[in-house]
Design a protein around this motif. Sequence first.
Motif, PDB file in Angstrom:
ATOM      1  N   GLY B 131      37.177  36.854  32.676  1.00  0.00           N
ATOM      2  CA  GLY B 131      36.175  37.875  32.377  1.00  0.00           C
ATOM      3  C   GLY B 131      34.828  37.656  33.042  1.00  0.00           C
ATOM      4  O   GLY B 131      34.566  36.597  33.619  1.00  0.00           O
ATOM      5  N   ARG B 132      33.989  38.671  32.898  1.00  0.00           N
ATOM      6  CA  ARG B 132      32.672  38.633  33.537  1.00  0.00           C
ATOM      7  C   ARG B 132      31.884  37.402  33.069  1.00  0.00           C
ATOM      8  O   ARG B 132      31.174  36.795  33.840  1.00  0.00           O
ATOM      9  CB  ARG B 132      31.917  39.913  33.173  1.00  0.00           C
ATOM     10  N   ASN B 133      32.034  37.076  31.775  1.00  0.00           N
ATOM     11  CA  ASN B 133      31.365  35.890  31.264  1.00  0.00           C
ATOM     12  C   ASN B 133      32.388  34.791  30.975  1.00  0.00           C
ATOM     13  O   ASN B 133      32.186  33.937  30.125  1.00  0.00           O
ATOM     14  CB  ASN B 133      30.595  36.224  29.980  1.00  0.00           C
ATOM     15  N   ASP B 151      33.308  40.686  39.461  1.00  0.00           N
ATOM     16  CA  ASP B 151      33.968  41.672  38.587  1.00  0.00           C
ATOM     17  C   ASP B 151      35.461  41.778  38.856  1.00  0.00           C
ATOM     18  O   ASP B 151      36.227  42.089  37.964  1.00  0.00           O
ATOM     19  CB  ASP B 151      33.340  43.061  38.803  1.00  0.00           C
ATOM     20  N   LEU B 154      38.893  40.200  36.881  1.00  0.00           N
ATOM     21  CA  LEU B 154      39.633  40.725  35.733  1.00  0.00           C
ATOM     22  C   LEU B 154      39.680  42.244  35.824  1.00  0.00           C
ATOM     23  O   LEU B 154      38.789  42.853  36.412  1.00  0.00           O
ATOM     24  CB  LEU B 154      38.955  40.288  34.431  1.00  0.00           C
ATOM     25  N   PHE B 155      40.689  42.824  35.200  1.00  0.00           N
ATOM     26  CA  PHE B 155      40.875  44.270  35.198  1.00  0.00           C
ATOM     27  C   PHE B 155      40.926  44.793  36.636  1.00  0.00           C
ATOM     28  O   PHE B 155      40.211  45.726  37.012  1.00  0.00           O
ATOM     29  CB  PHE B 155      39.766  44.964  34.405  1.00  0.00           C
ATOM     30  N   PHE B 234      47.612  45.386  30.496  1.00  0.00           N
ATOM     31  CA  PHE B 234      46.578  44.476  30.024  1.00  0.00           C
ATOM     32  C   PHE B 234      45.709  43.947  31.153  1.00  0.00           C
ATOM     33  O   PHE B 234      44.498  43.901  31.036  1.00  0.00           O
ATOM     34  CB  PHE B 234      47.198  43.308  29.246  1.00  0.00           C
ATOM     35  N   SER B 236      45.107  45.093  34.130  1.00  0.00           N
ATOM     36  CA  SER B 236      44.278  46.061  34.857  1.00  0.00           C
ATOM     37  C   SER B 236      43.346  46.779  33.887  1.00  0.00           C
ATOM     38  O   SER B 236      42.637  47.691  34.269  1.00  0.00           O
ATOM     39  CB  SER B 236      45.148  47.080  35.584  1.00  0.00           C
ATOM     40  N   GLY B 237      43.345  46.380  32.634  1.00  0.00           N
ATOM     41  CA  GLY B 237      42.533  47.088  31.645  1.00  0.00           C
ATOM     42  C   GLY B 237      42.954  48.542  31.561  1.00  0.00           C
ATOM     43  O   GLY B 237      42.120  49.426  31.426  1.00  0.00           O
ATOM     44  N   SER B 238      44.242  48.777  31.672  1.00  0.00           N
ATOM     45  CA  SER B 238      44.814  50.135  31.627  1.00  0.00           C
ATOM     46  C   SER B 238      44.402  51.003  32.811  1.00  0.00           C
ATOM     47  O   SER B 238      44.593  52.201  32.801  1.00  0.00           O
ATOM     48  CB  SER B 238      44.420  50.882  30.353  1.00  0.00           C
TER      49      SER B 238
END
Lengths: 421, 287
Positions: B131-133, B151, B154-155, B234, B236-238
């Motif tokens: 994730g970003r953090n 960025d 993730l996703f 999951f 690709s964050g949908s």
Amino acid sequence: MKKNHYSRRNILKGGVAAVAASAFPAPMIWAQDIKDVTLRQAGTGVSAYNEVAAKVKEDLGFTLEMTALDSDAVTQKVATQPDSYDIADIEYWICKKVWPTGNLQAMDVSKITNFSKIAGTFIDGKLTPDSVIAQGTAPHTVGFVDAVDGKTFAKAPTGWMTLIPTIYNADTLGIRPDLIGRPIDSWAELLNPEFKGKASILDISSIGIMDAAMVCEAMGKIKYGDKGNMTKDEIDQTMAIFTEAKKAGQFRAFWKSFDESVNLMASGEVVIQSMWSPAIAAVRSKGIACTYQPLKEGYRSWGGGLGLSSKLSGVALDAAYEYINWYLSGWVGGFLMRQGYYSAVPETSKLFMTDDEWGYWYEGKPAVGEIKSPQGVVMEKPGAVRDGGSFLERMGHVACWNSVMDENQYMVRKWNEFIAA
Amino acid sequence: MDRILKSNNLTGWLLAAPLLLVLVVFLVIPVIVIVIVSFWQTTEFSIVPAFDLGNYEFLFGSAVTYDVFLNTFKYAFLTWAFTLGIGFTVAYFLAFHIRSQTMQIALALICTVPFWTSNIIRMISWIPFLGRNGLANSALLSMGVVDHPLDWLLFSDFAVILAFVHINTIFMVIPILNTMMRIDKSLIEAARDVGASGAQILWNIIIPLTKPGIMIGTIFVLTLVMGDFITVRFMSGSQSANVGRLISNDIGLLQYPSASATSVVLLLTVLVVVGGLMRVVDIRKEL
């Protein structure tokens, strides 16, 4: 032990029901029969808490098994597997979708003790006598049928309810005020390039399309005849605007279940998104700033209720009625109001909340003491005021209800394309 | 009568019957049902038996379908390439550099450790990491490699491929290792004796002889990736889609006929791909 053989119907008529459903569910004489009952409830995660099941066991003696699924999965279960659940904890738009399958049975309102105390929104659609009914699938439009096996929704209240309303709320966008650092007052901000790669929308078509419509309307790009019942052309235009934004990288992710939205917000991956009230509560109880931002265009509202599987009969059906009466008797309402929902029977829920809690959640007054989540985690310090204010201020600014449109199938396909694009 | 009973033909059929029965009931009939349903019509809450090409028309008429199939192939190809590279290397190391058999078995078992938890858990564990953090970005930031969080970790397609490779590499390792272990070591010694270089041995002996293993691994990986939907959802964050997600979305929205039509097309696509692979290497002959 001798089993009791009085007909439960007679006992109910005898007025014992009032006791059964009241705050003091004394051990009942027919408890032996009902104790063996297990009711299986399928619903969305927003109201499926172990605390509720435990309280049912304690107060009513029977077992409640809860399954939490996302809205689409619940719809699918209710529509296709009537044997797999006894009680459907669903939303009114889902009811509109699944009622014609005949998998739910209408409920006799004369057996619902607190029927007369149910909020007007669910009976005639009126919040106050002079309020205008918002666009979309307003609960009262799919709340009644003509008979126990009625297939079409009645235009006016009858003796048979499709769902017994439990909770409802006005939804809006959730934001991270600490990461945005400026006031947000319009749905249009969701597609503001300032939040590129930090926005999210929910991937549940019936709800997502309404959020999308609120955004497009707020941007002034589309003027809808009725957001709750869009034309094909309106659907195309809405999805075109969102597809363009998606391709430009506006969205960080889409979410489908409520915990996903909590993680997106809590981790800071997303700073503005479609959100539900308990998700806001969950983020805040982690000590992270998160605002359920009231917006000038109004709220997108929803209502939830309990429906009975058509397969329920006999003692299980009696237990189900008992459960629903218990549900409306206040404890659950109070519990769920602490995560920001409104109880469909506010009068009884009030009895299970402190004056301070009632003032904070319902009346929009500043908190006197600490405000705690349903699980007892401190969410708000004294002096805090609920986002959006009082019940009337919030529910009085509903712009549309979650809905199922005439062009639903077309919309679903277009939505699917948007997600895949 | 006696002759019929004793004929090899009948015995053969009887021996195969239990398996045949299972396959017919649990594979052939469901597939036939899917094909039939793909021609049905659907209304909001019910499906109506019919012979209607509408589902296929919509499928082939939508530009998104082609994008999604292309995306599916992209995921499948990239995952295949990485799992093959990693899987082959791991198997090679295990087969030719580890001398003791006990050690080989132990290390092969270690490869399976990630399988002790569900693949969904393994996949979701990446989310806080990337994730970003997340851990990866914090580490990169503190090392001064980047000055703002990445960025795309993730996703993104990167995350999807990463999770796919992580989950599926084992399916390459095991079959390749299996075929490598059967290579007669004296062949390699002989090659050395006649002066072949390491690269020549690899290219002319080991790779040709491990082809069946590579092919089995390939079939595993391709079919798993092409049929997957949860990893894509999951990681690709949908936001990305492959054919599996298209089908799962349809099912979620009760569009069974449309889901069936997509499934039929996917099934045919995978069959063509696997058929093609089978033509390249005849697994039965080589095993």
